[in-house]
Scaffold this motif. Structure first.
Motif, short mmCIF file in Angstrom:
data_model
loop_
_atom_site.label_atom_id
_atom_site.label_comp_id
_atom_site.label_asym_id
_atom_site.label_seq_id
_atom_site.Cartn_x
_atom_site.Cartn_y
_atom_site.Cartn_z
N UNK A 43 -15.16 -4.26 -5.24
CA UNK A 43 -14.23 -3.16 -5.52
C UNK A 43 -14.45 -1.92 -4.64
N UNK A 73 -9.26 1.18 6.13
CA UNK A 73 -8.51 2.28 5.52
C UNK A 73 -9.34 3.55 5.53
N UNK A 76 -9.11 6.48 2.76
CA UNK A 76 -8.32 6.03 1.61
C UNK A 76 -9.15 6.07 0.33
N UNK A 80 -7.82 1.49 -3.08
CA UNK A 80 -6.80 1.16 -2.08
C UNK A 80 -7.45 0.47 -0.88
N UNK A 81 -8.59 0.99 -0.45
CA UNK A 81 -9.28 0.39 0.69
C UNK A 81 -9.73 -1.03 0.36
N UNK A 83 -8.29 -3.04 -1.69
CA UNK A 83 -7.09 -3.90 -1.70
C UNK A 83 -6.71 -4.31 -0.28
N UNK A 84 -6.82 -3.38 0.65
CA UNK A 84 -6.51 -3.72 2.05
C UNK A 84 -7.53 -4.73 2.57
N UNK A 87 -6.80 -8.15 1.19
CA UNK A 87 -5.60 -8.73 1.79
C UNK A 87 -5.87 -9.20 3.22
N UNK A 222 -18.26 -0.39 -17.10
CA UNK A 222 -17.48 -1.60 -17.30
C UNK A 222 -17.95 -2.33 -18.57
N UNK B 28 -0.63 -9.26 -2.82
CA UNK B 28 -1.89 -9.99 -2.96
C UNK B 28 -2.09 -10.25 -4.44
N UNK B 35 -10.52 -2.63 -11.49
CA UNK B 35 -11.02 -1.27 -11.30
C UNK B 35 -10.94 -0.50 -12.62
N UNK B 36 -9.87 -0.70 -13.37
CA UNK B 36 -9.62 0.11 -14.56
C UNK B 36 -9.51 -0.70 -15.85
N UNK B 46 -1.51 -6.61 -6.09
CA UNK B 46 -1.31 -5.44 -5.21
C UNK B 46 -0.04 -5.68 -4.42
N UNK B 48 2.15 -4.11 -1.52
CA UNK B 48 1.77 -3.14 -0.50
C UNK B 48 2.76 -3.07 0.65
N UNK B 54 -2.96 2.67 3.34
CA UNK B 54 -3.60 2.05 2.18
C UNK B 54 -3.05 2.54 0.85
N UNK B 55 -2.56 3.78 0.83
CA UNK B 55 -2.08 4.33 -0.44
C UNK B 55 -0.68 3.83 -0.80
N UNK B 57 0.73 1.44 -2.17
CA UNK B 57 0.33 0.28 -2.98
C UNK B 57 0.74 0.50 -4.43
#
Lengths: 246, 90
Positions: A43, A73, A76, A80-81, A83-84, A87, A222, B28, B35-36, B46, B48, B54-55, B57
């Motif tokens: 993550x 990224x 970022x 978000x980073x 996720x990139x 992908x 978590x 994806x 995360x949450x 995701x 995108x 990157x944002x 998304x």
């Protein structure tokens, strides 16, 4: 005791000479100390792993966490980073090793460095910590529930992780492995395979598998958090660092 | 565990991000650490636009049952729409 510390976002030279972001935490009330590279989980370069980085400084170690997703990224948000990066197929092993080598060089250049550096990683970073221990001159390696150390990740997924077990003969320092008995990746059977490989290679290692804990039991924010296992795990971590890089 | 179990696909869509509505180009889909969402693992999506940064998304994290319900609801709605409407935006 806990130490005074300073934490900053810095730039370091990573793989192929690339400048990447990193988070550095250092104790400010010691003249000499050992160091540790913190490898974040999948993550990403997130707030929780920055907190872990500061915890090492509070315990007297210079700690540096490279942002393994910086190239994907820059600037970022960590999620978000991540996720990139996912992908795009994840972090290539060679690039990871180059980035951690840059982190090691930076830690050794600090005036307070005693010249010794360990690595620690969580989750995907656990496997990566073991990997860099096989490819870089690290004095100690900590693997926290790293999956795919002894088997490859699913072939059909574009995000790949290849087994590291074939390289453990190259380890230069001792290994600490911390695992959950209820985890399936790595499963207790897989950690036994890794332990057998380390024994066969004549490597010094300590493995602890905590009953009642699954994957990611160190993650305080978590549902997987297991306070007793995490507390005992941290005790193991600092005892290990005390005898290997302090 | 990090499952690494991931699928990626191209799509034509729009999504609402913190910067407002924008075109979306890829998705994806994976089952891994959220995360949450309050679980060890979740089905994550995701959506995108890689060219927009990157944002750009739209992210979702949900449990497996919710993901199946959502997927079936999408397919059910699509099955009830006249064919000429389905091809309208293509």
């Amino acid at each position: 005791m806990t130490h005074n510390l300073r934490a900053d976002t810095i730039a370091i030279t990573g793989n192929d000479g690339d400048e990447i972001e990193a988070y550095l935490a250092v104790p400010t009330d010691v003249e000499r100390c050992g160091s540790i590279v913190v490898i974040h989980h999948m993550p990403g370069y997130d707030e929780a792993t920055k907190e872990i980085t500061r915890k090492f400084a509070a315990h007297g170690y210079a700690a540096l966490m490279p942002n393994l997703y910086h190239r994907e990224a820059p600037g970022a948000a960590p999620d978000d980073a991540a996720a990139v990066a996912r992908a795009n197929g994840g972090v290539p092993d060679d690039r990871l090793v180059g980035d951690v080598a840059g982190a090691v060089a930076h830690l050794k250049s600090l005036p307070s460095s005693n010249g010794k550096v360990a690595s620690i990683g969580y989750c995907s970073g656990g496997r990566q910590s073991l990997l860099v221990g096989c490819r870089l001159p690290l004095d100690a390696v900590i693997d926290c529930y790293g999956a795919f150390a002894v088997v490859d990740s699913p072939a059909e997924s574009p995000v790949r992780a290849r087994a590291v077990v074939g390289e453990v003969g190259n380890l230069r320092g001792p290994v600490l492995g911390l695992f959950g008995a209820e985890d399936q990746y790595p499963s207790p059977e897989q950690t036994r395979v890794l332990a057998d490989a380390l024994s066969a290679a004549g490597k010094e290692f300590t493995f602890r598998t905590f009953e009642g804990a699954g994957h990611a039991f160190f993650n305080v924010d978590r549902p997987s958090y297991r306070p007793e296992s995490a507390t005992e795990g941290w005790r193991e971590v600092f005892a290990f660092l005390d005898r290997t890089v302090a | 565990m990090c499952t690494y179990q991931t699928e990626t696909l191209d799509l034509r869509a729009s999504g609402k991000t913190p910067e407002g509505w924008t075109s979306m180009r890829t998705a994806t889909v994976y089952f891994d650490h959220p995360v949450h969402f309050a679980a060890g693992h979740a089905l994550m999506v995701d959506v995108r636009n890689p060219e927009a940064g990157a944002a750009a998304r739209v992210a979702l994290e949900m449990d497996a049952a919710s993901a199946r319900d959502l997927a079936q609801a999408i397919l059910r709605v699509l099955s009830q729409v006249p064919e000429d409407l389905l091809s309208e935006a293509s």
